[in-house]
Write a protein that holds these residues in place. Sequence first.
Motif, PDB file in Angstrom:
ATOM      1  N   LYS A  14      -8.785  -5.041   1.784  1.00  0.00           N
ATOM      2  CA  LYS A  14      -8.201  -5.210   3.119  1.00  0.00           C
ATOM      3  C   LYS A  14      -6.875  -4.464   3.266  1.00  0.00           C
ATOM      4  N   GLY A  15      -6.365  -3.896   2.162  1.00  0.00           N
ATOM      5  CA  GLY A  15      -5.109  -3.167   2.218  1.00  0.00           C
ATOM      6  C   GLY A  15      -4.090  -3.710   1.247  1.00  0.00           C
ATOM      7  N   CYS A  16      -2.834  -3.425   1.509  1.00  0.00           N
ATOM      8  CA  CYS A  16      -1.742  -3.837   0.632  1.00  0.00           C
ATOM      9  C   CYS A  16      -0.751  -4.699   1.418  1.00  0.00           C
ATOM     10  N   ASN A  17       0.379  -5.000   0.788  1.00  0.00           N
ATOM     11  CA  ASN A  17       1.422  -5.781   1.461  1.00  0.00           C
ATOM     12  C   ASN A  17       1.892  -5.100   2.745  1.00  0.00           C
ATOM     13  N   GLU A  18       1.863  -3.763   2.734  1.00  0.00           N
ATOM     14  CA  GLU A  18       2.383  -3.003   3.871  1.00  0.00           C
ATOM     15  C   GLU A  18       1.427  -2.985   5.056  1.00  0.00           C
ATOM     16  N   CYS A  19       0.123  -2.973   4.788  1.00  0.00           N
ATOM     17  CA  CYS A  19      -0.808  -2.738   5.896  1.00  0.00           C
ATOM     18  C   CYS A  19      -1.772  -3.870   6.189  1.00  0.00           C
ATOM     19  N   LYS A  20      -1.895  -4.858   5.291  1.00  0.00           N
ATOM     20  CA  LYS A  20      -2.924  -5.872   5.507  1.00  0.00           C
ATOM     21  C   LYS A  20      -2.643  -6.765   6.717  1.00  0.00           C
ATOM     22  N   ASN A  21      -1.375  -6.819   7.152  1.00  0.00           N
ATOM     23  CA  ASN A  21      -1.041  -7.624   8.330  1.00  0.00           C
ATOM     24  C   ASN A  21      -1.018  -6.795   9.615  1.00  0.00           C
ATOM     25  N   THR A  22      -1.350  -5.524   9.501  1.00  0.00           N
ATOM     26  CA  THR A  22      -1.450  -4.673  10.690  1.00  0.00           C
ATOM     27  C   THR A  22      -2.913  -4.303  10.880  1.00  0.00           C
ATOM     28  N   ASP A  23      -3.261  -3.996  12.082  1.00  0.00           N
ATOM     29  CA  ASP A  23      -4.669  -3.736  12.398  1.00  0.00           C
ATOM     30  C   ASP A  23      -4.993  -2.254  12.225  1.00  0.00           C
ATOM     31  N   LEU A  24      -4.864  -1.757  10.972  1.00  0.00           N
ATOM     32  CA  LEU A  24      -5.224  -0.365  10.700  1.00  0.00           C
ATOM     33  C   LEU A  24      -6.737  -0.236  10.760  1.00  0.00           C
ATOM     34  N   ARG A  25      -7.213   0.691  11.529  1.00  0.00           N
ATOM     35  CA  ARG A  25      -8.656   0.823  11.742  1.00  0.00           C
ATOM     36  C   ARG A  25      -9.259   1.939  10.890  1.00  0.00           C
ATOM     37  N   LEU A  26      -8.640   2.184   9.734  1.00  0.00           N
ATOM     38  CA  LEU A  26      -9.086   3.237   8.822  1.00  0.00           C
ATOM     39  C   LEU A  26      -9.806   2.624   7.631  1.00  0.00           C
ATOM     40  N   GLU A  27     -10.911   3.255   7.226  1.00  0.00           N
ATOM     41  CA  GLU A  27     -11.636   2.779   6.040  1.00  0.00           C
ATOM     42  C   GLU A  27     -10.893   3.154   4.763  1.00  0.00           C
ATOM     43  N   LYS A  28     -10.446   4.402   4.692  1.00  0.00           N
ATOM     44  CA  LYS A  28      -9.775   4.899   3.494  1.00  0.00           C
ATOM     45  C   LYS A  28      -8.908   6.089   3.876  1.00  0.00           C
ATOM     46  N   SER A  29      -7.791   6.252   3.147  1.00  0.00           N
ATOM     47  CA  SER A  29      -6.868   7.359   3.422  1.00  0.00           C
ATOM     48  C   SER A  29      -6.627   8.171   2.159  1.00  0.00           C
ATOM     49  N   PHE A  30      -6.428   9.480   2.330  1.00  0.00           N
ATOM     50  CA  PHE A  30      -6.177  10.392   1.221  1.00  0.00           C
ATOM     51  C   PHE A  30      -4.936  11.226   1.540  1.00  0.00           C
ATOM     52  N   PHE A  31      -4.045  11.384   0.535  1.00  0.00           N
ATOM     53  CA  PHE A  31      -2.801  12.134   0.731  1.00  0.00           C
ATOM     54  C   PHE A  31      -2.545  13.046  -0.465  1.00  0.00           C
ATOM     55  N   VAL A  32      -2.074  14.255  -0.181  1.00  0.00           N
ATOM     56  CA  VAL A  32      -1.725  15.189  -1.252  1.00  0.00           C
ATOM     57  C   VAL A  32      -0.507  14.693  -2.006  1.00  0.00           C
ATOM     58  N   SER A  33       0.495  14.189  -1.267  1.00  0.00           N
ATOM     59  CA  SER A  33       1.778  13.868  -1.890  1.00  0.00           C
ATOM     60  C   SER A  33       2.610  13.002  -0.948  1.00  0.00           C
ATOM     61  N   ASP A  34       3.762  12.555  -1.459  1.00  0.00           N
ATOM     62  CA  ASP A  34       4.791  12.030  -0.562  1.00  0.00           C
ATOM     63  C   ASP A  34       5.346  13.205   0.233  1.00  0.00           C
ATOM     64  N   ASN A  35       6.091  12.905   1.272  1.00  0.00           N
ATOM     65  CA  ASN A  35       6.686  13.970   2.083  1.00  0.00           C
ATOM     66  C   ASN A  35       7.972  14.469   1.424  1.00  0.00           C
ATOM     67  N   THR A  36       7.804  15.032   0.225  1.00  0.00           N
ATOM     68  CA  THR A  36       8.918  15.545  -0.567  1.00  0.00           C
ATOM     69  C   THR A  36       8.551  16.942  -1.070  1.00  0.00           C
ATOM     70  N   GLU A  37       9.477  17.579  -1.788  1.00  0.00           N
ATOM     71  CA  GLU A  37       9.175  18.896  -2.345  1.00  0.00           C
ATOM     72  C   GLU A  37       8.090  18.762  -3.407  1.00  0.00           C
ATOM     73  N   PRO A  38       7.208  19.748  -3.539  1.00  0.00           N
ATOM     74  CA  PRO A  38       7.157  21.008  -2.784  1.00  0.00           C
ATOM     75  C   PRO A  38       6.295  20.953  -1.515  1.00  0.00           C
ATOM     76  N   VAL A  39       5.709  19.789  -1.205  1.00  0.00           N
ATOM     77  CA  VAL A  39       4.831  19.718  -0.040  1.00  0.00           C
ATOM     78  C   VAL A  39       5.617  19.787   1.267  1.00  0.00           C
ATOM     79  N   ARG A  40       6.772  19.111   1.320  1.00  0.00           N
ATOM     80  CA  ARG A  40       7.544  19.071   2.566  1.00  0.00           C
ATOM     81  C   ARG A  40       7.932  20.462   3.076  1.00  0.00           C
TER      82      ARG A  40
END
Length: 256
Positions: free
Chosen positions: A79-105
Amino acid sequence: MPELHQENKLFLISAIRDILSGLLDILYPRHCFACDKSLYGEQNTYICNHCLETIKKTEVKRCGKCGSKSGPGMTFSSKGCNECKNTDLRLEKSFFVSDNTEPVRPLIHQFKYKKHMYLATPLASLLVNLLHQEVIGEIDLIVPVPLHWKKKQERGFNQSELMAKEISKKLSIPISINNLHRVKNTLSQTQLSRSQRQKNVKDAFKIKNPEIFIKKNVLLVDDVLTTGITASECAKSLKNTGTSKVFLIALARSNM
């Protein structure tokens, strides 16, 4: 003998290509768009090997739904984590390359604001490498997070759309452009609180031809996700038309 002649021909073409590439490096030196290091002698055109390796090494355990990083007291479930389980995120799964830091930023900055649109190809490759084969097998349609037509006109392009097109080509999966469209020219979400973000994007997206989404699994493409509210509102519009599942893929996950 004909085979040998063909091998010599291919060798000559390869040698000429290497010579021309070397001359171009001298006349028009290539530099990494992330760290500005010279790419002389490297096969990569836009991102150096060091930055690519750094991106690979910065992979961390994340919530599969919202992408928040694991940390003290953080628990994950279907159902998600502490951050998102109490919000109605309508996504099945999410994928991310990185945090918004170097070198991606800096890569995103060069792509999005400096208008280096050709970065869509290597950035799309980073995104494709994230996807598991079983998820790729589920995807029926690729959809970019849309910009309002005024913002797209100002920027000249939609960065998510350019990456989505590249992903579509790489995976041979159909893409739908402008079907999910933004009807509200919303404020930038960057400086807004969570409640302000929710109000800002509420009912911001509409579907033109809902029939193409019925019982389909959609891969939603974006550049940066902060709270997930915009992506979730897109997913809401898609699911209201009968979309079965909405996966999200993005270059970076920002931390509030």
